[in-house]
Design a protein around this motif. Structure first.
Motif, short mmCIF file in Angstrom:
data_model
loop_
_atom_site.label_atom_id
_atom_site.label_comp_id
_atom_site.label_asym_id
_atom_site.label_seq_id
_atom_site.Cartn_x
_atom_site.Cartn_y
_atom_site.Cartn_z
N GLN A 1 4.54 7.76 -0.09
CA GLN A 1 3.08 7.88 -0.51
C GLN A 1 2.36 6.76 -0.02
OE1 GLN A 1 1.54 9.82 -2.99
NE2 GLN A 1 -0.35 8.77 -2.58
N MET A 2 1.22 6.95 0.69
CA MET A 2 0.54 6.14 1.46
C MET A 2 -0.76 6.09 0.85
SD MET A 2 1.44 7.21 5.26
CE MET A 2 0.59 8.81 5.19
N ASN A 3 -1.34 4.71 0.39
CA ASN A 3 -2.70 4.56 -0.28
C ASN A 3 -3.54 3.59 0.42
OD1 ASN A 3 -1.72 6.23 -2.48
ND2 ASN A 3 -1.08 4.57 -3.66
N SER A 4 -4.89 3.60 0.25
CA SER A 4 -5.42 2.38 0.86
C SER A 4 -5.35 2.57 2.46
CB SER A 4 -5.05 1.17 0.14
OG SER A 4 -5.58 0.98 -1.09
N LEU A 5 -5.49 3.76 2.90
CA LEU A 5 -5.07 3.93 4.42
C LEU A 5 -6.29 3.30 5.14
CD1 LEU A 5 -3.80 7.51 4.04
CD2 LEU A 5 -2.58 5.51 5.35
N LYS A 6 -5.67 2.70 6.43
CA LYS A 6 -6.50 2.04 7.58
C LYS A 6 -6.41 2.67 8.68
CE LYS A 6 -5.39 -2.52 5.13
NZ LYS A 6 -4.68 -3.81 5.55
N ARG B 1 0.69 -1.10 0.04
CA ARG B 1 -0.07 0.03 0.07
C ARG B 1 0.76 1.27 -0.12
NH1 ARG B 1 -2.61 0.75 4.43
NH2 ARG B 1 -1.27 -0.50 5.75
N PHE B 2 1.91 1.39 0.37
CA PHE B 2 2.76 2.46 0.68
C PHE B 2 4.05 2.21 -0.35
CE2 PHE B 2 1.95 3.53 5.71
CZ PHE B 2 0.61 3.44 5.04
#
Length: 125
Positions: free
Chosen positions: A82-87, A67-68
């Motif tokens: 870059q941080m995607n699909s954060l939880k 994800r990152f």
């Protein structure tokens, strides 16, 4: 004295994205490795990702691997996360770190000589 300055944190909903930046005042380190760590409330600081300036080799924790993305801009002495699909479990203070004493221990907090002040990331559910 080397300074590391993080930016880019904030509040985001689950599934969203953020990009963190870490600008180094200079790059006169013994090691060419930069890392990102994070610390959730009541928890120990943990490794997130690392990158080497020269070859751009990257390393991730299992929790963020898919994800990152860590990257660097050598001309700007800046490392990005870059941080995607954060939880929600990604919530915490994110720290930039530089110059680990021993490369093989780059995932260990105690190895790094320089730290930024941290930037807060909050992921709401």
């Amino acid at each position: 004295q080397v300074q590391l300055v993080e930016s880019g944190g904030g509040l985001v909903q689950a599934g969203g994205s953020l990009r963190l930046s870490c600008a180094a005042s200079e790059r006169t380190f013994s090691s060419d490795t930069m890392g990102w760590f994070r610390q959730a409330p009541g928890e120990e600081r943990e490794f997130v990702a690392a990158i080497t300036w020269n070859e751009g080799n990257t390393y991730y924790s299992r929790a963020v691997r898919d994800r990152f993305t860590i990257s660097r801009d050598n001309a700007k002495n800046t490392v990005y996360l870059q941080m995607n699909s954060l939880k929600p479990e990604d919530t915490g203070v994110y720290y930039c770190a530089a110059d680990p004493r021993r490369f093989r221990y780059l995932r260990m907090v105690g190895e790094y000589n320089y730290w930024g002040q941290g930037t807060q990331v909050t992921v709401s559910s």
